[in-house]
Write an enzyme that holds these catalytic residues in place. Structure first.
Site, PDB file in Angstrom:
ATOM      1  CG  ASP A  67     -19.661 -53.909 -47.657  1.00  0.00           C
ATOM      2  OD1 ASP A  67     -19.071 -52.882 -47.669  1.00  0.00           O
ATOM      3  OD2 ASP A  67     -20.775 -54.459 -48.203  1.00  0.00           O
ATOM      4  CG  ASN A 136     -29.037 -59.505 -54.804  1.00  0.00           C
ATOM      5  OD1 ASN A 136     -28.730 -58.719 -54.018  1.00  0.00           O
ATOM      6  ND2 ASN A 136     -27.898 -60.455 -55.224  1.00  0.00           N
ATOM      7  CG  HIS A 138     -26.422 -57.167 -51.887  1.00  0.00           C
ATOM      8  ND1 HIS A 138     -26.099 -57.496 -53.151  1.00  0.00           N
ATOM      9  CD2 HIS A 138     -25.844 -55.989 -51.760  1.00  0.00           C
ATOM     10  CE1 HIS A 138     -25.442 -56.760 -53.697  1.00  0.00           C
ATOM     11  NE2 HIS A 138     -25.186 -55.707 -53.037  1.00  0.00           N
ATOM     12  CD  GLU A 143     -24.834 -61.311 -52.810  1.00  0.00           C
ATOM     13  OE1 GLU A 143     -26.091 -60.964 -53.026  1.00  0.00           O
ATOM     14  OE2 GLU A 143     -23.867 -61.117 -53.566  1.00  0.00           O
TER      15      GLU A 143
HETATM   16  C1  GLP Z   1     -22.448 -53.347 -53.151  1.00  0.00           C
HETATM   17  C2  GLP Z   1     -22.238 -52.898 -51.631  1.00  0.00           C
HETATM   18  C3  GLP Z   1     -23.328 -52.581 -50.977  1.00  0.00           C
HETATM   19  C4  GLP Z   1     -24.039 -51.681 -51.587  1.00  0.00           C
HETATM   20  C5  GLP Z   1     -24.698 -52.229 -52.973  1.00  0.00           C
HETATM   21  C6  GLP Z   1     -25.253 -51.336 -53.950  1.00  0.00           C
HETATM   22  O1  GLP Z   1     -22.213 -54.716 -53.515  1.00  0.00           O
HETATM   23  N1  GLP Z   1     -21.332 -53.878 -50.961  1.00  0.00           N
HETATM   24  O2  GLP Z   1     -23.135 -52.321 -49.553  1.00  0.00           O
HETATM   25  O3  GLP Z   1     -25.289 -51.105 -50.909  1.00  0.00           O
HETATM   26  O4  GLP Z   1     -23.766 -53.305 -53.492  1.00  0.00           O
HETATM   27  O5  GLP Z   1     -24.242 -50.762 -54.538  1.00  0.00           O
HETATM   28  P1  GLP Z   1     -24.436 -49.329 -55.413  1.00  0.00           P
HETATM   29  O6  GLP Z   1     -24.901 -48.425 -54.680  1.00  0.00           O
HETATM   30  O7  GLP Z   1     -23.346 -49.147 -56.171  1.00  0.00           O
HETATM   31  O8  GLP Z   1     -25.842 -49.735 -56.320  1.00  0.00           O
END
Ligand code: GLP
Length: 241
Positions: A67, A136, A138, A143
């Site tokens: 992303d 959540n 995702h 989402e």
């Molecule tokens: C972000 C990214 C995801 C990631 C998630 C968790 O929004 N787009 O690819 O897996 O949130 O992030 P973190 O690893 O900082 O908890």
């Protein structure tokens, strides 16, 4: 889903690096799907350390990231282009033209989405996809409520996701409202998936993933339908299970 239980973040990162390095060494050509966020940072550090010490080469590797935010320049320290360059690509021998991320500044976002999926397919699909998980549920920026059939698309970020990611920005207002993300079906097309989960704040998501039903309300639950998923989770993430 195979679950590998580890002590902490460091061990999770080390184990994940071992899986990836093993594959990279084994294959003549390999397409890796990569993720951003706090979770894979330690994995990338371990890959860099191994590259320095043992010379593991990435010249035959192509990468596709999940992303990118809409509206941030590549040079913006909060863009995922910047994150990947700083956290991994600049420190290993992968040619820059073999590293792909969605373009968050495209003139035509829908065209960009179609092109991204086409490119992945044209180059042979993703052999191993690294994933983190949002609180959540995702995956990528898919989402809750995203169709399991979705291909790469534009998303409006949930307030909770923007808040969770605000720690990297000066203020919450600076966090983009939209992103471009590989869809659930794009992710499910990967031949193998490696999901990394660490920390107390992910314990709820871990619990739901293991014990909840498969539902578009909890995007990561779709992974139960994939035949080759490995979860590496630490003790804190597993504390609610
Ligand atoms: C972000 C990214 C995801 C990631 C998630 C968790 O929004 N787009 O690819 O897996 O949130 O992030 P973190 O690893 O900082 O908890």
């Amino acid at each position: 889903m195979k679950i590998v239980q580890v002590k902490d973040y460091k061990e999770m990162s080390q184990k994940a690096a071992e899986v990836i390095i093993h594959k990279v060494k084994q294959e003549n050509r390999i397409n890796l799907g990569l993720a951003t966020g706090g979770t894979p940072k330690g994995l990338y550090e371990a890959m860099i350390e191994d590259h320095r010490k043992n010379g593991t080469s990435y010249q035959h590797v192509t990468t596709f990231n999940l992303d990118e935010y809409i509206g941030l320049k590549e040079q913006d320290p909060n863009s995922y282009h910047y994150y990947m360059a700083e956290s991994l690509f600049n420190h290993i021998d992968i040619p820059k033209f073999q590293t792909y991320l969605p373009n968050g500044l495209a003139d035509d976002n829908n065209h960009e989405c179609e092109q991204y999926d086409r490119l992945i397919q044209a180059l042979g699909g993703i052999d191993l996809q690294v994933l983190g998980i949002g609180q959540n549920g995702h995956i990528g920026f898919n989402e809750p409520g995203t169709s399991f059939q979705s291909s790469t698309h534009i998303v409006t970020l949930e307030e909770s996701t923007r808040k969770a990611n605000a720690r990297y920005f000066n203020t919450l207002d600076d966090v983009p409202t939209h992103a471009i993300t590989m869809g659930i079906s794009s992710i499910m097309n990967s031949k193998e998936i490696l999901l990394l989960i660490s920390g107390e704040e992910k314990a709820d998501a871990m619990q739901k993933l293991l014990h909840g039903e498969i539902s578009e309300d909890f995007p990561a639950s779709v992974l139960k339908r994939h035949s080759h998923v490995t979860i590496i989770a630490d003790q804190k993430a597993l504390s609610g299970v």
